[in-house]
Design a protein around this motif. Structure first.
Motif, PDB file in Angstrom:
ATOM      1  N   TRP A  16      31.307  18.694  48.970  1.00  0.00           N
ATOM      2  CA  TRP A  16      32.166  19.865  48.927  1.00  0.00           C
ATOM      3  C   TRP A  16      32.342  20.317  47.490  1.00  0.00           C
ATOM      4  O   TRP A  16      32.571  19.505  46.608  1.00  0.00           O
ATOM      5  CB  TRP A  16      33.517  19.551  49.560  1.00  0.00           C
ATOM      6  N   PRO A  23      30.903  23.745  51.559  1.00  0.00           N
ATOM      7  CA  PRO A  23      29.791  22.784  51.481  1.00  0.00           C
ATOM      8  C   PRO A  23      28.895  23.091  50.288  1.00  0.00           C
ATOM      9  O   PRO A  23      28.613  24.244  49.975  1.00  0.00           O
ATOM     10  CB  PRO A  23      29.048  22.999  52.796  1.00  0.00           C
ATOM     11  N   ARG A  30      23.797  21.316  54.325  1.00  0.00           N
ATOM     12  CA  ARG A  30      24.823  22.356  54.511  1.00  0.00           C
ATOM     13  C   ARG A  30      24.362  23.439  55.476  1.00  0.00           C
ATOM     14  O   ARG A  30      25.172  24.003  56.204  1.00  0.00           O
ATOM     15  CB  ARG A  30      25.296  22.915  53.182  1.00  0.00           C
ATOM     16  N   ARG A  77      39.141  18.905  55.295  1.00  0.00           N
ATOM     17  CA  ARG A  77      38.221  20.042  55.453  1.00  0.00           C
ATOM     18  C   ARG A  77      38.228  20.597  56.885  1.00  0.00           C
ATOM     19  O   ARG A  77      37.461  21.480  57.221  1.00  0.00           O
ATOM     20  CB  ARG A  77      36.792  19.649  55.069  1.00  0.00           C
ATOM     21  N   TYR A  80      38.755  24.354  57.098  1.00  0.00           N
ATOM     22  CA  TYR A  80      37.541  25.103  56.746  1.00  0.00           C
ATOM     23  C   TYR A  80      36.555  25.105  57.919  1.00  0.00           C
ATOM     24  O   TYR A  80      36.031  26.160  58.289  1.00  0.00           O
ATOM     25  CB  TYR A  80      36.866  24.493  55.510  1.00  0.00           C
TER      26      TYR A  80
END
Length: 187
Positions: A16, A23, A30, A77, A80
């Motif tokens: 990250w 990513p 990714r 995360r 996200y």
């Protein structure tokens, strides 16, 4: 790659970016993550929820668990990941409206009565409700008209794709390094 990782019980590592929180690192990992989020987002979530916020929490949590099975993602995360899932799910619904809602017969568009063959997870009853929502709903038709007007006024377009702007930033830095090397070698 992902299937093997899940079967073997290993997880694909995802780095990250420390500043942007997206990513970063291995391009293959990714892009695989991004693609997988899109697949997972459209499979179990019914196309007839109006907004991602209407999707039951159990389904949203299940989405994250499915993604976390194959990727080494931190719990922090999660927001996200689920945000990306929301974007991919809305894009999927847009694609359904744009490419699968109508079929062309001669000079006119006709509403497609059967669910798209490409997406067998869409049940016919869900497809019928989807058609009704987007063909007969006056509020949606008004919003659609406004958005078409806005899109005509746009003078730039997003080029990030699955990789995002961070990818282009890396490309630019890389090209500068190459240019600098060429420049130094000339002197």
């Amino acid at each position: 790659m992902l299937g093997k990782a899940i079967q073997s019980g290993t997880k694909i590592p995802v780095e990250w970016h420390p500043t942007y929180g997206v990513p970063f690192g291995d391009k293959k990992n990714r892009t695989t993550l991004s693609s997988y989020i899109g697949v997972v987002a459209r499979e179990p979530v019914n196309i007839n929820y109006k907004n991602w916020g209407d999707v039951p929490k159990e389904i949203v949590d299940e989405e994250y668990e499915i993604i976390a099975k194959g990727f080494d993602v931190l719990e922090k995360r999660k927001k996200y990941i689920l945000g990306r899932a929301s974007i991919r799910w809305r894009a999927f619904k847009t694609r359904l409206r744009k490419y699968w809602l109508y079929k062309v017969h001669g000079n006119k568009k006709v509403v497609r009565k059967t669910s798209p063959w490409k997406y067998p997870m869409i049940l016919q009853t869900n497809w019928n409700k989807f058609i009704k929502t987007y063909i007969e709903d006056d509020a949606f038709q008004e919003l659609s008209k406004k958005n078409r007007g806005r899109s005509v006024k746009k003078n730039t377009s997003y080029r990030g794709g699955r990789l995002g702007y961070l990818y282009y930033e890396e490309e630019i830095v890389s090209s500068w390094k190459i240019s600098l090397i060429k420049y130094k070698s000339e002197f």
